[in-house]
Design a protein around this motif. Structure first.
Motif, PDB file in Angstrom:
ATOM      1  N   GLY A 217       0.798  -1.217   0.000  1.00 24.72           N
ATOM      2  CA  GLY A 217       0.000   0.000   0.000  1.00 24.72           C
ATOM      3  C   GLY A 217       0.829   1.265   0.000  1.00 24.72           C
ATOM      4  O   GLY A 217       2.057   1.234   0.164  1.00 24.72           O
ATOM      5  N   THR A 218       0.147   2.367  -0.190  1.00 26.60           N
ATOM      6  CA  THR A 218       0.755   3.697  -0.152  1.00 26.60           C
ATOM      7  C   THR A 218       0.165   4.460   1.029  1.00 26.60           C
ATOM      8  O   THR A 218      -1.065   4.628   1.111  1.00 26.60           O
ATOM      9  N   GLN A 219       1.011   4.894   1.957  1.00 26.80           N
ATOM     10  CA  GLN A 219       0.511   5.645   3.101  1.00 26.80           C
ATOM     11  C   GLN A 219       0.125   7.055   2.676  1.00 26.80           C
ATOM     12  O   GLN A 219       0.918   7.773   2.068  1.00 26.80           O
ATOM     13  N   LEU A 220      -1.114   7.445   3.029  1.00 23.94           N
ATOM     14  CA  LEU A 220      -1.621   8.761   2.641  1.00 23.94           C
ATOM     15  C   LEU A 220      -1.488   9.788   3.759  1.00 23.94           C
ATOM     16  O   LEU A 220      -1.277  10.964   3.499  1.00 23.94           O
ATOM     17  N   THR A 221      -1.640   9.345   4.990  1.00 24.09           N
ATOM     18  CA  THR A 221      -1.436  10.216   6.146  1.00 24.09           C
ATOM     19  C   THR A 221      -1.345   9.321   7.372  1.00 24.09           C
ATOM     20  O   THR A 221      -1.596   8.118   7.299  1.00 24.09           O
ATOM     21  N   SER A 222      -0.970   9.913   8.490  1.00 21.53           N
ATOM     22  CA  SER A 222      -0.846   9.154   9.738  1.00 21.53           C
ATOM     23  C   SER A 222      -1.469   9.947  10.874  1.00 21.53           C
ATOM     24  O   SER A 222      -1.755  11.144  10.746  1.00 21.53           O
ATOM     25  N   SER A 223      -1.646   9.292  12.002  1.00 19.57           N
ATOM     26  CA  SER A 223      -2.196   9.984  13.161  1.00 19.57           C
ATOM     27  C   SER A 223      -1.227  11.023  13.701  1.00 19.57           C
ATOM     28  O   SER A 223      -1.641  11.978  14.354  1.00 19.57           O
ATOM     29  N   LYS A 224       0.052  10.854  13.415  1.00 25.19           N
ATOM     30  CA  LYS A 224       1.027  11.884  13.778  1.00 25.19           C
ATOM     31  C   LYS A 224       0.745  13.162  13.010  1.00 25.19           C
ATOM     32  O   LYS A 224       0.725  14.258  13.583  1.00 25.19           O
ATOM     33  N   GLU A 225       0.476  13.041  11.711  1.00 22.60           N
ATOM     34  CA  GLU A 225       0.171  14.214  10.890  1.00 22.60           C
ATOM     35  C   GLU A 225      -1.179  14.806  11.262  1.00 22.60           C
ATOM     36  O   GLU A 225      -1.332  16.034  11.347  1.00 22.60           O
ATOM     37  N   VAL A 226      -2.168  13.947  11.470  1.00 23.10           N
ATOM     38  CA  VAL A 226      -3.499  14.428  11.849  1.00 23.10           C
ATOM     39  C   VAL A 226      -3.422  15.157  13.186  1.00 23.10           C
ATOM     40  O   VAL A 226      -4.045  16.216  13.380  1.00 23.10           O
ATOM     41  N   GLY A 227      -2.634  14.615  14.126  1.00 19.46           N
ATOM     42  CA  GLY A 227      -2.478  15.252  15.422  1.00 19.46           C
ATOM     43  C   GLY A 227      -1.780  16.596  15.326  1.00 19.46           C
ATOM     44  O   GLY A 227      -2.172  17.564  15.984  1.00 19.46           O
ATOM     45  N   ALA A 228      -0.757  16.663  14.470  1.00 21.41           N
ATOM     46  CA  ALA A 228      -0.033  17.924  14.291  1.00 21.41           C
ATOM     47  C   ALA A 228      -0.936  19.004  13.703  1.00 21.41           C
ATOM     48  O   ALA A 228      -0.711  20.204  13.924  1.00 21.41           O
ATOM     49  N   ALA A 229      -1.964  18.570  12.976  1.00 23.04           N
ATOM     50  CA  ALA A 229      -2.909  19.518  12.371  1.00 23.04           C
ATOM     51  C   ALA A 229      -4.024  19.902  13.344  1.00 23.04           C
ATOM     52  O   ALA A 229      -4.946  20.634  12.970  1.00 23.04           O
ATOM     53  N   GLY A 230      -3.946  19.414  14.590  1.00 27.21           N
ATOM     54  CA  GLY A 230      -4.898  19.839  15.606  1.00 27.21           C
ATOM     55  C   GLY A 230      -5.875  18.790  16.083  1.00 27.21           C
ATOM     56  O   GLY A 230      -6.767  19.094  16.876  1.00 27.21           O
ATOM     57  N   ARG A 231      -5.731  17.530  15.628  1.00 26.30           N
ATOM     58  CA  ARG A 231      -6.644  16.468  16.056  1.00 26.30           C
ATOM     59  C   ARG A 231      -5.852  15.297  16.646  1.00 26.30           C
ATOM     60  O   ARG A 231      -5.848  14.200  16.112  1.00 26.30           O
ATOM     61  N   PRO A 232      -5.168  15.504  17.774  1.00 27.90           N
ATOM     62  CA  PRO A 232      -4.365  14.416  18.334  1.00 27.90           C
ATOM     63  C   PRO A 232      -5.232  13.304  18.920  1.00 27.90           C
ATOM     64  O   PRO A 232      -6.350  13.544  19.394  1.00 27.90           O
ATOM     65  N   THR A 233      -4.719  12.094  18.877  1.00 31.35           N
ATOM     66  CA  THR A 233      -5.372  10.964  19.543  1.00 31.35           C
ATOM     67  C   THR A 233      -4.354  10.296  20.455  1.00 31.35           C
ATOM     68  O   THR A 233      -3.154  10.329  20.198  1.00 31.35           O
ATOM     69  N   LEU A 234      -4.852   9.693  21.504  1.00 33.39           N
ATOM     70  CA  LEU A 234      -3.984   9.072  22.494  1.00 33.39           C
ATOM     71  C   LEU A 234      -4.563   7.739  22.921  1.00 33.39           C
ATOM     72  O   LEU A 234      -5.774   7.503  22.806  1.00 33.39           O
ATOM     73  N   ASP A 235      -3.698   6.885  23.454  1.00 30.64           N
ATOM     74  CA  ASP A 235      -4.141   5.687  24.143  1.00 30.64           C
ATOM     75  C   ASP A 235      -4.132   6.005  25.626  1.00 30.64           C
ATOM     76  O   ASP A 235      -3.074   6.291  26.201  1.00 30.64           O
TER      77      ASP A 235
END
Length: 357
Positions: A217-235
């Motif tokens: 597959g081709t990675q399109l984005t990651s949670s690191k990028e989404v988080g940096a854009a203001g939507r962080p997620t955590l465990d």
């Protein structure tokens, strides 16, 4: 991340929905009580028991389990570790009073504390911050190279999970809404099977399934990028209200075990890799690569104002969870966003600073 919330299947209201929920809770209860040969004993030990929900995901939590750090700290307790595929089962198990402590993603936690009858648990620790260990990948055969290219395509993700939340955020950033794609609710292993059959075009999921998808597959984005854009997620890690009332000292010992695991990730990386590899049944090389994709805080960071907070003052996690709830409500994933006050009440900070002693 590993890690989703309440079920999201579109079931009409009425008796059928109640029956479905009852059946789901019965199934979860059966799975919890039947998952271990020690389970019967673990439920007969009164306050001397701990039922802990975890994910087979590289983290300090897995190191606590592998090295038996909690068993060493609480030798008189019957401790049962119960594996979950995602947070949907975790939330249902807490509703069914079948768990004392569990890992849970920040998105399902936001769901759990929303509504007029919030789940009786509170966040008491942060396990990790989503990084490259959770991502959106498209099959190379589709030729898709960016999120905008997913319009009209079939995308699988575990509904109500942190991956689902991050996927919705990534779509929004690319100018797409849920109705512009075909969202499919699948758990990690079924995602891999659907991917291999060519039934889906893309998937947002976490390790270790994610690494298998990346090979074709081709990675399109990651949670690191989404988080940096203001939507962080955590465990996160949550504890039941019942455990808080009956055995706060067990929570203190568990926190110290989790803090020790976070320190070991920094001070003994090789030993940590070995523990994760042994626990997850993967190679040392894979364990090392997967751990490298996560973001693990130090105990000092966990109890700081930047994250969980301490004493009576929640940290920035309060804002993250509140914002997550608002986003889920805007996306019509929950009926209404939890208020900041409701989220604040779902923080258990008492004794948190003791982990630094």
């Amino acid at each position: 991340m590993h890690r989703n919330g309440s079920a999201m299947s579109r079931v009409p209201p009425g008796p059928s929905r109640r029956l479905l929920l009852a059946g789901a809770l019965a199934a979860v209860s059966a799975a919890v009580t039947g998952c271990s040969p020690d389970s019967e004993a673990s439920t007969s030990g009164g306050s001397k028991r701990l039922r802990i929900g975890y994910f087979a995901f590289p983290s300090g939590d897995v190191i606590v389990k592998s090295r038996k750090l909690l068993e060493q700290a609480l030798p008189d307790y019957r401790i049962t570790w119960i594996k979950f595929d995602s947070g949907a089962g975790v939330n249902q198990a807490f509703i069914g009073k079948s768990l004392d402590i569990a890992a849970l993603g920040s998105s399902p936690f936001a769901r759990g504390v929303s509504g007029s009858s919030p789940i009786p648990y509170k966040v008491a620790w942060i396990l990790d911050v989503a990084g490259e260990n959770e991502a959106l990948v498209a099959r190379k055969a589709t030729g898709i190279t960016d999120v905008a290219g997913l319009r009209g395509r079939k995308i699988a993700t575990p509904f109500a999970s942190t991956s689902h939340y991050s996927l919705l955020a990534a779509l929004e950033t690319a100018g797409l809404g849920p109705s512009d794609v075909q969202l499919i609710d699948l758990q990690p292993q079924p995602i891999l099977a659907a991917w291999q059959r060519g039934d889906i075009d893309a998937a947002y999921v976490w390790l270790p399934t994610l690494d298998e998808l990346r090979t074709t597959g081709t990675q399109l984005t990651s949670s690191k990028e989404v988080g940096a854009a203001g939507r962080p997620t955590l465990d996160l890690a949550v504890v039941s209200d019942d455990l808080i009332a009956r055995d706060p000292q067990a929570i203190a010992a568990w926190r110290k075990a989790e803090a020790k695991a976070l320190r070991l990730l920094k001070s003994d990386p090789d030993g940590s890799v070995d523990a994760v590899a042994a626990e997850l049944g993967i190679s040392v090389a894979d364990a090392r690569a997967q751990l490298a994709q996560g973001v693990f805080l130090t105990p000092e960071q966990v109890v700081s104002a930047d994250w969980l907070g301490t004493g009576s003052t929640p940290g920035k996690l309060l804002t993250y969870v509140t914002d997550t709830g608002r986003f889920l409500a805007d996306q019509k994933q929950i009926d209404a966003a939890p208020s900041e006050d409701a989220v604040r009440k779902a923080f258990y900070l008492k004794g948190l600073s003791d982990v630094l002693a």
